[in-house]
Design a protein around this motif. Sequence first.
Motif, mmCIF file in Angstrom:
data_model
loop_
_atom_site.group_PDB
_atom_site.id
_atom_site.type_symbol
_atom_site.label_atom_id
_atom_site.label_comp_id
_atom_site.label_asym_id
_atom_site.label_seq_id
_atom_site.Cartn_x
_atom_site.Cartn_y
_atom_site.Cartn_z
ATOM 1 N N UNK A 136 1.037 -1.918 0.027
ATOM 2 C CA UNK A 136 0.196 -0.351 -0.298
ATOM 3 C C UNK A 136 1.224 1.279 -0.087
ATOM 4 N N UNK A 137 1.955 1.187 0.559
ATOM 5 C CA UNK A 137 2.945 2.038 0.400
ATOM 6 C C UNK A 137 2.653 3.384 1.435
ATOM 7 N N UNK A 138 2.084 2.830 2.286
ATOM 8 C CA UNK A 138 1.822 3.658 3.823
ATOM 9 C C UNK A 138 3.193 3.872 4.839
ATOM 10 N N UNK A 139 3.084 4.160 5.607
ATOM 11 C CA UNK A 139 3.675 3.773 7.055
ATOM 12 C C UNK A 139 1.981 3.863 7.861
ATOM 13 N N UNK A 140 1.365 2.620 8.908
ATOM 14 C CA UNK A 140 0.902 3.121 9.530
ATOM 15 C C UNK A 140 0.975 2.689 10.923
ATOM 16 N N UNK A 141 -0.191 3.842 11.742
ATOM 17 C CA UNK A 141 0.268 3.749 13.484
ATOM 18 C C UNK A 141 -0.943 2.673 13.607
ATOM 19 N N UNK A 142 -1.852 2.844 13.270
ATOM 20 C CA UNK A 142 -2.719 2.011 14.014
ATOM 21 C C UNK A 142 -4.235 2.349 12.285
ATOM 22 N N UNK A 143 -5.176 1.463 12.839
ATOM 23 C CA UNK A 143 -6.088 1.019 11.228
ATOM 24 C C UNK A 143 -6.928 2.050 10.956
ATOM 25 N N UNK A 144 -6.870 3.533 11.917
ATOM 26 C CA UNK A 144 -7.088 4.756 11.318
ATOM 27 C C UNK A 144 -6.471 5.343 10.761
ATOM 28 N N UNK A 145 -5.131 5.314 11.333
ATOM 29 C CA UNK A 145 -4.212 6.858 11.484
ATOM 30 C C UNK A 145 -2.833 5.953 10.366
ATOM 31 N N UNK A 146 -2.408 6.498 9.328
ATOM 32 C CA UNK A 146 -1.465 5.980 8.054
ATOM 33 C C UNK A 146 -0.737 7.426 7.432
ATOM 34 N N UNK A 147 -0.187 6.698 6.780
ATOM 35 C CA UNK A 147 0.268 8.120 5.676
ATOM 36 C C UNK A 147 1.416 7.465 4.832
ATOM 37 N N UNK A 148 0.995 8.491 3.490
ATOM 38 C CA UNK A 148 1.549 8.152 2.476
ATOM 39 C C UNK A 148 3.129 8.352 2.136
ATOM 40 N N UNK A 149 3.591 7.099 2.053
ATOM 41 C CA UNK A 149 5.500 7.365 1.835
ATOM 42 C C UNK A 149 5.549 8.417 0.813
ATOM 43 N N UNK A 150 4.671 8.361 -0.380
ATOM 44 C CA UNK A 150 5.564 9.260 -1.590
ATOM 45 C C UNK A 150 5.131 10.867 -1.270
ATOM 46 N N UNK A 151 4.368 11.318 -0.322
ATOM 47 C CA UNK A 151 3.868 12.078 -0.077
ATOM 48 C C UNK A 151 3.904 13.586 1.470
ATOM 49 N N UNK A 152 3.887 12.144 1.920
ATOM 50 C CA UNK A 152 3.709 12.793 3.495
ATOM 51 C C UNK A 152 4.982 12.454 4.367
ATOM 52 N N UNK A 153 5.881 11.889 4.447
ATOM 53 C CA UNK A 153 6.769 11.334 4.833
ATOM 54 C C UNK A 153 8.456 11.554 4.674
ATOM 55 N N UNK A 154 9.232 12.621 5.484
ATOM 56 C CA UNK A 154 10.356 13.386 5.076
ATOM 57 C C UNK A 154 11.396 12.659 5.803
ATOM 58 N N UNK A 155 11.651 11.265 6.117
ATOM 59 C CA UNK A 155 12.487 10.894 7.146
ATOM 60 C C UNK A 155 11.794 9.353 7.585
ATOM 61 N N UNK A 156 12.647 8.571 7.961
ATOM 62 C CA UNK A 156 11.942 7.200 8.682
ATOM 63 C C UNK A 156 13.433 6.213 9.540
ATOM 64 N N UNK A 157 13.358 5.828 9.831
ATOM 65 C CA UNK A 157 14.895 4.697 10.573
ATOM 66 C C UNK A 157 14.016 3.715 11.438
ATOM 67 N N UNK A 158 14.757 2.698 11.486
ATOM 68 C CA UNK A 158 14.050 1.166 11.424
ATOM 69 C C UNK A 158 13.823 1.311 13.290
ATOM 70 N N UNK A 159 12.940 0.674 14.296
ATOM 71 C CA UNK A 159 13.637 -0.084 14.976
ATOM 72 C C UNK A 159 13.966 -0.956 15.969
ATOM 73 N N UNK A 160 13.724 -1.608 14.244
ATOM 74 C CA UNK A 160 14.032 -3.374 15.048
ATOM 75 C C UNK A 160 14.776 -3.481 13.768
#
Length: 63
Positions: free
Chosen positions: A39-63
Amino acid sequence: MEIKLDNRSLPADKQQIRFQVVIEELHGIWHEGTYIADEDIFRVDDDVWYDIWSEIVRWEPLN
């Protein structure tokens, strides 16, 4: 000019991540969630998610 992301730089499917979105970056707000590759998203929960192509500026792995 078109900018394309290198898919090899994305997290693994279902990988736990920490990330920032554009509108909250200046405030230092981070979120934690899961990358959903098909789906090309970063999902926080079932109701909250963000599109990686337009909303995300940086990310880092937790595991």
